[in-house]
Design a protein around this motif. Sequence first.
Motif, PDB file in Angstrom:
ATOM      1  N   GLY A 154       0.887  -1.235   0.161  1.00 31.56           N
ATOM      2  CA  GLY A 154      -0.163  -0.039  -0.060  1.00 31.56           C
ATOM      3  C   GLY A 154       0.712   1.187  -0.087  1.00 31.56           C
ATOM      4  N   SER A 155       1.898   1.487   0.873  1.00 26.56           N
ATOM      5  CA  SER A 155       2.781   2.605   1.008  1.00 26.56           C
ATOM      6  C   SER A 155       3.395   2.625  -0.422  1.00 26.56           C
ATOM      7  CB  SER A 155       3.673   2.160   2.097  1.00 26.56           C
ATOM      8  OG  SER A 155       3.042   2.120   3.318  1.00 26.56           O
ATOM      9  N   LEU A 212       4.251  13.114   1.026  1.00 26.72           N
ATOM     10  CA  LEU A 212       5.034  11.814   0.863  1.00 26.72           C
ATOM     11  C   LEU A 212       4.937  11.390   2.485  1.00 26.72           C
ATOM     12  CD1 LEU A 212       7.752  12.445  -1.340  1.00 26.72           C
ATOM     13  CD2 LEU A 212       5.635  11.065  -1.834  1.00 26.72           C
ATOM     14  N   MET A 213       5.032  12.287   3.270  1.00 26.83           N
ATOM     15  CA  MET A 213       5.103  11.738   4.696  1.00 26.83           C
ATOM     16  C   MET A 213       3.946  11.327   5.078  1.00 26.83           C
ATOM     17  SD  MET A 213       7.807  14.427   6.528  1.00 26.83           S
ATOM     18  CE  MET A 213       7.679  13.742   7.897  1.00 26.83           C
ATOM     19  N   GLY A 214       2.621  11.714   4.735  1.00 27.13           N
ATOM     20  CA  GLY A 214       1.345  11.442   5.009  1.00 27.13           C
ATOM     21  C   GLY A 214       0.977  10.250   4.192  1.00 27.13           C
ATOM     22  N   MET A 215       1.565  10.240   3.130  1.00 30.25           N
ATOM     23  CA  MET A 215       0.991   9.162   2.063  1.00 30.25           C
ATOM     24  C   MET A 215       1.684   7.800   2.577  1.00 30.25           C
ATOM     25  SD  MET A 215      -0.779   8.066  -0.329  1.00 30.25           S
ATOM     26  CE  MET A 215      -1.354   9.862  -1.028  1.00 30.25           C
ATOM     27  N   LEU A 216       2.819   7.667   2.948  1.00 32.77           N
ATOM     28  CA  LEU A 216       3.333   6.351   3.393  1.00 32.77           C
ATOM     29  C   LEU A 216       2.318   5.681   4.244  1.00 32.77           C
ATOM     30  CD1 LEU A 216       7.240   7.269   3.550  1.00 32.77           C
ATOM     31  CD2 LEU A 216       6.304   5.496   1.968  1.00 32.77           C
ATOM     32  N   PRO A 217       1.971   6.288   5.563  1.00 31.47           N
ATOM     33  CA  PRO A 217       1.404   5.482   6.560  1.00 31.47           C
ATOM     34  C   PRO A 217      -0.184   5.629   5.841  1.00 31.47           C
ATOM     35  CG  PRO A 217       1.742   7.729   7.315  1.00 31.47           C
ATOM     36  CD  PRO A 217       2.718   7.492   6.046  1.00 31.47           C
ATOM     37  N   ILE A 221      -1.842   1.899   5.564  1.00 34.39           N
ATOM     38  CA  ILE A 221      -2.970   1.537   6.426  1.00 34.39           C
ATOM     39  C   ILE A 221      -4.213   1.267   5.909  1.00 34.39           C
ATOM     40  CG2 ILE A 221      -4.478   2.524   8.238  1.00 34.39           C
ATOM     41  CD1 ILE A 221      -1.964   3.903   9.361  1.00 34.39           C
ATOM     42  N   ALA A 222      -4.519   2.053   4.768  1.00 35.07           N
ATOM     43  CA  ALA A 222      -5.974   2.063   3.959  1.00 35.07           C
ATOM     44  C   ALA A 222      -5.776   0.538   3.090  1.00 35.07           C
ATOM     45  CB  ALA A 222      -5.976   2.997   3.275  1.00 35.07           C
ATOM     46  N   PHE A 223      -4.842   0.266   2.291  1.00 33.55           N
ATOM     47  CA  PHE A 223      -4.856  -0.946   1.529  1.00 33.55           C
ATOM     48  C   PHE A 223      -4.597  -2.083   2.697  1.00 33.55           C
ATOM     49  CE2 PHE A 223      -3.884   1.699  -1.858  1.00 33.55           C
ATOM     50  CZ  PHE A 223      -4.530   1.187  -2.973  1.00 33.55           C
ATOM     51  N   SER A 224      -3.823  -1.899   3.595  1.00 27.30           N
ATOM     52  CA  SER A 224      -3.963  -2.987   4.407  1.00 27.30           C
ATOM     53  C   SER A 224      -4.961  -3.446   5.238  1.00 27.30           C
ATOM     54  CB  SER A 224      -2.549  -2.775   5.538  1.00 27.30           C
ATOM     55  OG  SER A 224      -2.340  -3.727   6.498  1.00 27.30           O
ATOM     56  N   ILE A 225      -5.945  -2.497   5.869  1.00 27.20           N
ATOM     57  CA  ILE A 225      -6.860  -2.920   6.331  1.00 27.20           C
ATOM     58  C   ILE A 225      -8.061  -3.448   5.460  1.00 27.20           C
ATOM     59  CG2 ILE A 225      -9.058  -2.044   7.606  1.00 27.20           C
ATOM     60  CD1 ILE A 225      -7.072   0.144   9.007  1.00 27.20           C
ATOM     61  N   ASN A 226      -8.030  -2.810   4.476  1.00 26.59           N
ATOM     62  CA  ASN A 226      -9.005  -3.430   3.494  1.00 26.59           C
ATOM     63  C   ASN A 226      -8.897  -4.662   3.056  1.00 26.59           C
ATOM     64  OD1 ASN A 226     -11.214  -2.742   1.409  1.00 26.59           O
ATOM     65  ND2 ASN A 226      -9.711  -3.391   0.018  1.00 26.59           N
ATOM     66  N   GLY A 254     -10.516   3.578   5.162  1.00 24.89           N
ATOM     67  CA  GLY A 254     -10.492   5.125   4.955  1.00 24.89           C
ATOM     68  C   GLY A 254     -10.328   5.861   5.975  1.00 24.89           C
ATOM     69  N   LEU A 255     -11.333   5.410   7.085  1.00 23.03           N
ATOM     70  CA  LEU A 255     -11.578   6.253   8.512  1.00 23.03           C
ATOM     71  C   LEU A 255     -10.420   6.108   9.105  1.00 23.03           C
ATOM     72  CD1 LEU A 255     -13.789   7.713  10.163  1.00 23.03           C
ATOM     73  CD2 LEU A 255     -14.431   5.318  10.996  1.00 23.03           C
ATOM     74  N   PHE A 256      -9.854   5.171   9.391  1.00 22.63           N
ATOM     75  CA  PHE A 256      -8.555   4.940  10.004  1.00 22.63           C
ATOM     76  C   PHE A 256      -7.226   5.769   9.484  1.00 22.63           C
ATOM     77  CE2 PHE A 256     -10.651   1.521  12.410  1.00 22.63           C
ATOM     78  CZ  PHE A 256     -10.436   1.667  13.843  1.00 22.63           C
TER      79      PHE A 256
END
Length: 388
Positions: A154-155, A212-217, A221-226, A254-256
């Motif tokens: 995801g990252s 980029l600093m925001g996109m990494l997590p 997180i989004a793809f991993s949880i999904n 998306g929420l998390f």
Amino acid sequence: MDDELDAIEKSKQITIPKEVKNLVSGGLAGMLAKSFVAPIDRIKILYQVTSAPFRLRDVPQVALKIVKEEGVSALWKGNTATMIRVFPYAGIQFMVFNTVKSFFVDRNEEKHLQLGKHLNDNGEEKNGTTIRRRNTIEKDRKFGMSTVESLVAGSTAGVVSVLCTYPLDLTRAQLAVLKKQKNKTDGFVRVLLSNYSSGGTRGLFTGITPTLMGMLPYAGIAFSINEQAKRQIYRINHRDPTVIEKMICGGISGLFAQSLTYPFEVTRRRMQTLKVLRHASSNETAIDVVSGNMEKHIASSNATKVVAEGQNILSTREVIKSTSMLRVMKELFQEQGVHGFFKGLSMNWLKGPVSFAISFTTFDLVKEFIDAEEVRWNEKSTTVGRGS
């Protein structure tokens, strides 16, 4: 003769590369999701770049004011740039994610197949059952990614897609803070070229660091949880997730993700729009719809003072250089405290799950449709070939 017929039949069949399927499915999914939440996004950006206090109950009033002053279509101002950006952005993101996912799944399968103590020299299990490679769906179910692998995939997808399309995201944010002028087109091409002419290549990537600093997590997180949520549904129920379950998985992810990385989004939007707010006149900007008194709030904004104070001293290139991520974050904290980094987050809680649910679900549905049409076409070609 039979060999010739088989060759003819195969020549009539089509095989769409999975990268193309992912790119098209992801692009369409992103366009639909972004268009659906575009009005909320525009209002949120207007709050993020000003010191106006945010109250969720004021949002409908702000929307009505925008419609009254600029027309209904103004709620989607900058959406053209979003659509041009989001198709390659979402398409690349899903394509890269699934490419990395395939790498991990294939590697996990190889580890399973190469357990020498369970296999004989012929690649058969000691009980005599031949091991056969599974199709993509079966492999995903049995050898799917771990949580860490999902985060990495995801990252990686998020960073690659951002780097490829960031100048368009910058343009979209700048258009969002400008009013829709009657008999005047605020084309994204004009704004895009303005960024390049004033700052060169660097000007096209203003605000890329917090992005980029925001996109990494965020993407991780989004793809991993999904991904993990859908796998759990299959493990528990021994079936694929339904459309509703896919929407719930996408919404929760998306929420998390958005909640945890929201401060970087606020910082990014401020960095992206400082130059526009400096050069535009009061009649050209739309931030007065949230502040009520634009002059008052711009004057009280420390982040904007950074630009205003240097207006007659520094060149445009120097002003852009001075608005570093740390400086913008420091001024935002001094101006509004910790609360300023989360201003408008409640709007994300409303639109984020909806956007992610639409995006992830649409991607799955479009990809399944393309797969089904590919199979149907090939079966039809085979039938016609044999009939002739």
